[in-house]
Scaffold this motif. Structure first.
Motif, short mmCIF file in Angstrom:
data_model
loop_
_atom_site.label_atom_id
_atom_site.label_comp_id
_atom_site.label_asym_id
_atom_site.label_seq_id
_atom_site.Cartn_x
_atom_site.Cartn_y
_atom_site.Cartn_z
N VAL A 94 26.25 -11.80 15.58
CA VAL A 94 24.81 -12.40 15.63
C VAL A 94 23.72 -11.34 16.44
O VAL A 94 22.68 -11.30 15.83
N ASN A 95 24.25 -10.67 17.29
CA ASN A 95 23.41 -9.68 17.98
C ASN A 95 23.11 -8.65 17.05
O ASN A 95 21.95 -8.03 16.92
N THR A 96 23.93 -8.30 16.20
CA THR A 96 23.64 -7.23 15.28
C THR A 96 22.79 -7.58 14.18
O THR A 96 21.80 -6.90 13.91
N TRP A 97 22.68 -8.95 13.63
CA TRP A 97 21.89 -9.55 12.86
C TRP A 97 20.50 -9.63 13.31
O TRP A 97 19.46 -9.54 12.72
N LEU A 98 20.55 -9.91 14.64
CA LEU A 98 19.14 -10.11 15.42
C LEU A 98 18.40 -8.67 15.34
O LEU A 98 17.35 -8.65 15.08
N GLY A 99 19.33 -7.61 15.61
CA GLY A 99 18.82 -6.34 15.46
C GLY A 99 18.06 -5.77 14.10
O GLY A 99 17.01 -5.25 14.29
N LEU A 100 18.96 -6.31 13.37
CA LEU A 100 18.44 -6.13 11.96
C LEU A 100 17.29 -6.72 11.62
O LEU A 100 16.44 -6.08 10.93
N ILE A 101 17.28 -7.88 11.94
CA ILE A 101 15.97 -8.68 11.77
C ILE A 101 14.71 -8.10 12.29
O ILE A 101 13.66 -8.12 11.97
N ALA A 102 14.96 -7.70 13.66
CA ALA A 102 13.92 -7.10 14.50
C ALA A 102 13.37 -5.90 13.76
O ALA A 102 12.19 -5.52 13.50
N LEU A 103 14.33 -5.09 13.28
CA LEU A 103 14.04 -3.86 12.76
C LEU A 103 13.28 -4.04 11.49
O LEU A 103 12.30 -3.28 11.06
#
Length: 131
Positions: A94-103
């Motif tokens: 989930v943290n990785t997906w949140l980072g991808l969404i933020a970027l």
């Protein structure tokens, strides 16, 4: 609709490069890149071209400070969601997906900012004027 398309493409570009699943460029090159070196190089070059287009447009429209500000706003929103108990940060995927969404939001907003500025101010950028 234009913003959603540009943002979705940015998210797709980032996710195609790396995501927590096994379906991404980094995983594929790590496992099978030596067997298909020409395809790995071609795909890497195509990804690099897409990144150059997105990053150049983003840097020209909002600059480095704008990129940091957008990331700060997204980070503050995630912090609020965490404080309110809406978000848990114990899941690495989930943290990785949140980072991808933020970027991807940074890239999507950067690519759309010239259109927003033109609508708000009625002025075209110098790059938009036909000679």
């Amino acid at each position: 609709m234009g913003f959603l398309a540009r943002w979705f493409f940015a998210l797709g570009l980032l996710a195609a490069t790396y995501n927590p699943t096994e379906y991404n460029y980094v995983q594929w090159v790590t496992q099978y890149g030596s067997q298909n070196l020409s395809i790995a190089v071609l795909a890497g070059l195509l990804l690099l071209i897409a990144y150059i287009i997105y990053l150049r447009a983003t840097l020209r429209s909002i600059g480095g400070i704008g990129m940091v500000l957008i990331l700060a706003v997204v980070g503050a929103m995630l912090w609020v969601a965490y404080d309110l108990g809406l978000l848990r940060l114990d899941n690495r995927n989930v943290n990785t997906w949140l980072g991808l969404i933020a970027l991807s939001l940074v890239l999507g907003i950067g690519l759309n900012w010239s259109h927003v500025r033109r609508r708000l101010s009625g002025q075209a950028d110098m790059d938009d004027v036909d000679e």
